[in-house]
Write a protein that holds these residues in place. Structure first.
Motif: not given
Lengths: 109, 115
Positions: A32, A34, A36, A38, A44, A89, A95-97, A99-101, B36, B43-44, B106
């Motif tokens: 998926n 997502q 967010f 912030q 988030l 974001l 497998y893991k999440l 993130f973009g910057a 994180y 970013s995180l 979160f």
């Protein structure tokens, strides 16, 4: 390794203008995606979740699209308001999440 | 949406001391929680994946002896920064997921400042 890129890094618009935020990812095998929000110094807030089988999700003034084949997602915010000023974001889940910057949005009153 | 509570929100400590941060899922059971770290204007970055009842899985470059993670129950995970140094000053955020959708929620984050 999944890499997530968000363009632009920053965006400033007058109130009322529509916002378009872009997110691209390198590996299309995702569960998926997502989006967010912030706020400075805060955690988030989840805005929209798009499953890999979906093409878009909508919530109020927010609409997010997903094109897995091209590795892209776009977040649209209609009729922007000063309260929309924040960093947005995107994150893709395999497998893991990852993130973009983020894109830092400023909506001018 | 589901609620994830993180405590404390702010902590200031002296160099060499240890700090514990708690992450709780208030209204759902989280078999997996994630920790994180976020540096200013970045970013995180995933530090580790915490699984209830088993050892945490750390990302490459994260010192497991320095960042101790314990996931003692389905609603609580803790991150302990041991012998903290100024370079450990950062914003730490946890997340927990629901089983059915894979959506992650979160915590509000914990800002650590090491003097």
């Amino acid at each position: 390794k999944q890499e997530v890129t968000q363009i632009p890094a920053a965006l400033s618009v007058p109130e009322g203008e529509n916002l378009v935020l872009n997110c691209s990812f390198t590996d299309s095998a995702i569960y998926n995606l997502q989006w967010f929000r912030q706020d400075p110094g805060k955690g988030l807030t989840s805005l929209l979740l798009i499953q890999s089988s979906q093409r878009e999700q909508t919530s109020g003034r927010l609409n997010a699209s997903l094109d897995k084949s091209s590795g892209r997602s776009t977040l649209y915010i209609a009729a922007s308001q000063p309260g929309d000023s924040a960093t947005y974001l995107c994150a893709v889940s395999d497998y893991k999440l990852s993130f973009g910057a983020g894109t830092t949005v400023t909506v001018r009153a | 949406g589901a609620v994830v509570s993180q405590h404390p929100s702010w902590v200031i400590c002296k160099s060499g001391t240890s700090v514990k941060i708690e992450c709780r899922s208030l209204d759902f059971q989280a078999t997996t929680m994630f920790w994180y770290r976020q540096f200013p204007k970045q970013s995180l970055m995933l530090m580790a994946t915490s699984n209830e009842g088993s050892k945490a899985t750390y990302e490459q470059g994260v010192e497991k002896d320095k960042f101790l993670i314990n996931h003692a129950s389905l609603t609580l995970s803790t991150l302990t920064v041991t012998s903290a140094h100024p370079e450990d000053s950062s914003f730490y955020i946890c997340s927990a997921g629901t089983r059915n959708t894979g959506e992650l929620f979160f915590g509000e984050g914990s800002r650590l400042t090491v003097l």
